[in-house]
Design a protein around this motif. Structure first.
Motif, PDB file in Angstrom:
ATOM      1  N   LEU A  81      13.717  -4.572  -8.170  1.00  0.00           N
ATOM      2  CA  LEU A  81      13.324  -3.443  -9.002  1.00  0.00           C
ATOM      3  C   LEU A  81      13.610  -3.724 -10.462  1.00  0.00           C
ATOM      4  CD1 LEU A  81      13.848  -2.421  -6.085  1.00  0.00           C
ATOM      5  CD2 LEU A  81      14.490  -0.260  -7.082  1.00  0.00           C
ATOM      6  N   PHE A  82      12.704  -3.286 -11.322  1.00  0.00           N
ATOM      7  CA  PHE A  82      12.847  -3.464 -12.760  1.00  0.00           C
ATOM      8  C   PHE A  82      12.629  -2.119 -13.449  1.00  0.00           C
ATOM      9  CE2 PHE A  82      11.535  -7.484 -11.009  1.00  0.00           C
ATOM     10  CZ  PHE A  82      12.334  -8.400 -11.663  1.00  0.00           C
ATOM     11  N   VAL A  83      13.515  -1.798 -14.390  1.00  0.00           N
ATOM     12  CA  VAL A  83      13.441  -0.563 -15.158  1.00  0.00           C
ATOM     13  C   VAL A  83      13.626  -0.943 -16.625  1.00  0.00           C
ATOM     14  CG1 VAL A  83      14.558   1.660 -15.597  1.00  0.00           C
ATOM     15  CG2 VAL A  83      14.339   0.819 -13.252  1.00  0.00           C
ATOM     16  N   ASP A  91       0.823  -1.213   0.000  1.00  0.00           N
ATOM     17  CA  ASP A  91       0.000   0.000   0.000  1.00  0.00           C
ATOM     18  C   ASP A  91       0.858   1.264   0.000  1.00  0.00           C
ATOM     19  OD1 ASP A  91      -2.285  -1.562  -0.017  1.00  0.00           O
ATOM     20  OD2 ASP A  91      -2.653  -1.352   2.145  1.00  0.00           O
ATOM     21  N   LYS A  92       1.962   1.246   0.733  1.00  0.00           N
ATOM     22  CA  LYS A  92       2.853   2.412   0.775  1.00  0.00           C
ATOM     23  C   LYS A  92       3.458   2.661  -0.607  1.00  0.00           C
ATOM     24  CE  LYS A  92       3.801   4.719   3.616  1.00  0.00           C
ATOM     25  NZ  LYS A  92       3.231   6.053   3.947  1.00  0.00           N
ATOM     26  N   LEU A  93       3.954   1.615  -1.229  1.00  0.00           N
ATOM     27  CA  LEU A  93       4.536   1.773  -2.570  1.00  0.00           C
ATOM     28  C   LEU A  93       3.485   2.204  -3.585  1.00  0.00           C
ATOM     29  CD1 LEU A  93       6.916  -1.315  -2.645  1.00  0.00           C
ATOM     30  CD2 LEU A  93       7.569   1.092  -2.430  1.00  0.00           C
ATOM     31  N   LYS A  94       2.278   1.672  -3.442  1.00  0.00           N
ATOM     32  CA  LYS A  94       1.180   2.050  -4.337  1.00  0.00           C
ATOM     33  C   LYS A  94       0.843   3.535  -4.158  1.00  0.00           C
ATOM     34  CE  LYS A  94      -1.914   0.165  -7.134  1.00  0.00           C
ATOM     35  NZ  LYS A  94      -1.510  -0.331  -8.435  1.00  0.00           N
ATOM     36  N   SER A  95       0.836   4.004  -2.914  1.00  0.00           N
ATOM     37  CA  SER A  95       0.511   5.415  -2.658  1.00  0.00           C
ATOM     38  C   SER A  95       1.571   6.360  -3.231  1.00  0.00           C
ATOM     39  CB  SER A  95       0.320   5.665  -1.162  1.00  0.00           C
ATOM     40  OG  SER A  95       1.566   5.667  -0.487  1.00  0.00           O
ATOM     41  N   TRP A  96       2.774   5.861  -3.410  1.00  0.00           N
ATOM     42  CA  TRP A  96       3.857   6.642  -4.025  1.00  0.00           C
ATOM     43  C   TRP A  96       3.913   6.420  -5.544  1.00  0.00           C
ATOM     44  CZ3 TRP A  96       8.741   8.869  -1.947  1.00  0.00           C
ATOM     45  CH2 TRP A  96       8.612   9.276  -0.614  1.00  0.00           C
ATOM     46  N   ASP A  97       2.958   5.695  -6.107  1.00  0.00           N
ATOM     47  CA  ASP A  97       2.927   5.370  -7.543  1.00  0.00           C
ATOM     48  C   ASP A  97       4.202   4.680  -8.011  1.00  0.00           C
ATOM     49  OD1 ASP A  97       0.351   6.411  -7.989  1.00  0.00           O
ATOM     50  OD2 ASP A  97       1.160   8.443  -8.164  1.00  0.00           O
ATOM     51  N   LEU A  98       4.686   3.702  -7.202  1.00  0.00           N
ATOM     52  CA  LEU A  98       5.930   3.010  -7.527  1.00  0.00           C
ATOM     53  C   LEU A  98       5.698   1.632  -8.151  1.00  0.00           C
ATOM     54  CD1 LEU A  98       8.069   4.151  -4.486  1.00  0.00           C
ATOM     55  CD2 LEU A  98       8.221   4.920  -6.868  1.00  0.00           C
ATOM     56  N   ASN A  99       4.445   1.315  -8.473  1.00  0.00           N
ATOM     57  CA  ASN A  99       4.115   0.147  -9.267  1.00  0.00           C
ATOM     58  C   ASN A  99       4.552  -1.180  -8.621  1.00  0.00           C
ATOM     59  OD1 ASN A  99       2.724  -0.530 -11.544  1.00  0.00           O
ATOM     60  ND2 ASN A  99       4.402  -0.155 -12.963  1.00  0.00           N
ATOM     61  N   PRO A 100       4.073  -1.492  -7.408  1.00  0.00           N
ATOM     62  CA  PRO A 100       4.464  -2.748  -6.748  1.00  0.00           C
ATOM     63  C   PRO A 100       3.680  -3.957  -7.265  1.00  0.00           C
ATOM     64  CG  PRO A 100       2.953  -1.549  -5.354  1.00  0.00           C
ATOM     65  CD  PRO A 100       3.205  -0.676  -6.556  1.00  0.00           C
ATOM     66  N   TYR A 101       4.320  -5.112  -7.165  1.00  0.00           N
ATOM     67  CA  TYR A 101       3.698  -6.379  -7.554  1.00  0.00           C
ATOM     68  C   TYR A 101       4.069  -7.458  -6.547  1.00  0.00           C
ATOM     69  CZ  TYR A 101       2.498  -4.700 -12.236  1.00  0.00           C
ATOM     70  OH  TYR A 101       1.951  -4.024 -13.286  1.00  0.00           O
ATOM     71  N   ALA A 116      15.615   0.520 -22.058  1.00  0.00           N
ATOM     72  CA  ALA A 116      15.932   1.779 -22.741  1.00  0.00           C
ATOM     73  C   ALA A 116      16.074   2.950 -21.759  1.00  0.00           C
ATOM     74  CB  ALA A 116      14.851   2.108 -23.771  1.00  0.00           C
ATOM     75  N   SER A 117      15.956   2.698 -20.445  1.00  0.00           N
ATOM     76  CA  SER A 117      15.905   3.790 -19.470  1.00  0.00           C
ATOM     77  C   SER A 117      16.910   3.626 -18.336  1.00  0.00           C
ATOM     78  CB  SER A 117      14.502   3.889 -18.873  1.00  0.00           C
ATOM     79  OG  SER A 117      13.539   4.080 -19.870  1.00  0.00           O
ATOM     80  N   TYR A 118      18.158   3.299 -18.630  1.00  0.00           N
ATOM     81  CA  TYR A 118      19.151   3.104 -17.563  1.00  0.00           C
ATOM     82  C   TYR A 118      19.243   4.325 -16.644  1.00  0.00           C
ATOM     83  CZ  TYR A 118      23.394   1.913 -15.078  1.00  0.00           C
ATOM     84  OH  TYR A 118      24.291   1.628 -14.082  1.00  0.00           O
ATOM     85  N   ILE A 119      19.071   5.501 -17.199  1.00  0.00           N
ATOM     86  CA  ILE A 119      19.168   6.729 -16.411  1.00  0.00           C
ATOM     87  C   ILE A 119      18.109   6.791 -15.311  1.00  0.00           C
ATOM     88  CG2 ILE A 119      17.698   8.164 -17.886  1.00  0.00           C
ATOM     89  CD1 ILE A 119      19.899  10.374 -17.494  1.00  0.00           C
ATOM     90  N   GLN A 120      17.040   5.987 -15.424  1.00  0.00           N
ATOM     91  CA  GLN A 120      15.966   5.981 -14.425  1.00  0.00           C
ATOM     92  C   GLN A 120      16.211   5.003 -13.275  1.00  0.00           C
ATOM     93  OE1 GLN A 120      13.269   7.998 -14.130  1.00  0.00           O
ATOM     94  NE2 GLN A 120      14.367   9.129 -15.708  1.00  0.00           N
ATOM     95  N   VAL A 121      17.255   4.183 -13.361  1.00  0.00           N
ATOM     96  CA  VAL A 121      17.499   3.175 -12.326  1.00  0.00           C
ATOM     97  C   VAL A 121      17.740   3.832 -10.968  1.00  0.00           C
ATOM     98  CG1 VAL A 121      19.028   1.335 -11.537  1.00  0.00           C
ATOM     99  CG2 VAL A 121      18.328   1.420 -13.931  1.00  0.00           C
ATOM    100  N   CYS A 165       9.130  -5.604 -19.647  1.00  0.00           N
ATOM    101  CA  CYS A 165       9.155  -4.442 -18.751  1.00  0.00           C
ATOM    102  C   CYS A 165       8.978  -3.180 -19.587  1.00  0.00           C
ATOM    103  CB  CYS A 165      10.483  -4.407 -17.990  1.00  0.00           C
ATOM    104  SG  CYS A 165      10.634  -2.996 -16.885  1.00  0.00           S
ATOM    105  N   GLU A 166       7.819  -2.571 -19.474  1.00  0.00           N
ATOM    106  CA  GLU A 166       7.538  -1.344 -20.226  1.00  0.00           C
ATOM    107  C   GLU A 166       7.537  -0.119 -19.331  1.00  0.00           C
ATOM    108  OE1 GLU A 166       3.927  -2.128 -22.352  1.00  0.00           O
ATOM    109  OE2 GLU A 166       4.882  -3.663 -23.600  1.00  0.00           O
ATOM    110  N   ASN A 167       7.401  -0.320 -18.025  1.00  0.00           N
ATOM    111  CA  ASN A 167       7.428   0.748 -17.027  1.00  0.00           C
ATOM    112  C   ASN A 167       8.189   0.243 -15.807  1.00  0.00           C
ATOM    113  OD1 ASN A 167       5.530   2.701 -18.330  1.00  0.00           O
ATOM    114  ND2 ASN A 167       4.122   0.985 -18.097  1.00  0.00           N
ATOM    115  N   ASN A 168       8.713   1.173 -15.014  1.00  0.00           N
ATOM    116  CA  ASN A 168       9.367   0.797 -13.763  1.00  0.00           C
ATOM    117  C   ASN A 168       8.366   0.039 -12.892  1.00  0.00           C
ATOM    118  OD1 ASN A 168      11.387   2.440 -14.739  1.00  0.00           O
ATOM    119  ND2 ASN A 168      11.123   4.033 -13.208  1.00  0.00           N
ATOM    120  N   TYR A 169       8.830  -1.010 -12.230  1.00  0.00           N
ATOM    121  CA  TYR A 169       8.001  -1.711 -11.244  1.00  0.00           C
ATOM    122  C   TYR A 169       8.902  -2.445 -10.268  1.00  0.00           C
ATOM    123  CZ  TYR A 169       8.524  -6.212 -13.756  1.00  0.00           C
ATOM    124  OH  TYR A 169       9.004  -7.351 -14.341  1.00  0.00           O
TER     125      TYR A 169
END
Length: 113
Positions: A56-58, A7-17, A61-66, A26-30
């Motif tokens: 964590l998965f990024v 719930d905490k990660l979801k509230s931060w929009d961090l895409n938990p699973y 094409a988005s290494y800069i987002q890791v 992987c099309e979005n960070n999760y």
């Protein structure tokens, strides 16, 4: 505790699973929240801890987002005082199967046994 973390990660929009829940490339960070073993503290059978691994998965094409994604996960977990970082973090590696960069951060939950 797993639900509180989710719930905490979801509230931060961090895409938990949950483990095994995410499908496809992987099309979005999760991140995947995986509870691990539980252990007692040395010298007592009343207090212990459970390990929790954040994988964590990024997108490839988005290494800069890791690094920013890692920092966001850590910031969200600071809001949960029951969690303590163990200091164990894996290096960033490539997961060719889902076309992502992946790394993990380990925390422990202190608890009564």
């Amino acid at each position: 505790m797993w639900q509180i973390i989710y719930d905490k990660l979801k509230s931060w929009d961090l895409n938990p699973y949950a483990p095994g829940q995410h499908e496809g490339l992987c099309e979005n960070n999760y991140c995947v929240i995986r509870e691990e073993e539980q252990s007692g503290m040395i010298g007592t059978n009343k207090v212990g801890y459970r390990l929790v691994d954040f994988i964590l998965f990024v997108p490839i094409a988005s290494y800069i987002q890791v690094e920013p994604y890692i920092n966001s996960i850590k910031a969200a977990m600071k809001e949960l005082p029951q969690l303590k970082k163990t200091g164990n973090e894996t290096p960033v590696i490539v997961d060719d199967e889902i076309q992502a960069y992946t790394t993990s951060i380990e925390y422990q939950i202190l608890k009564k046994l």
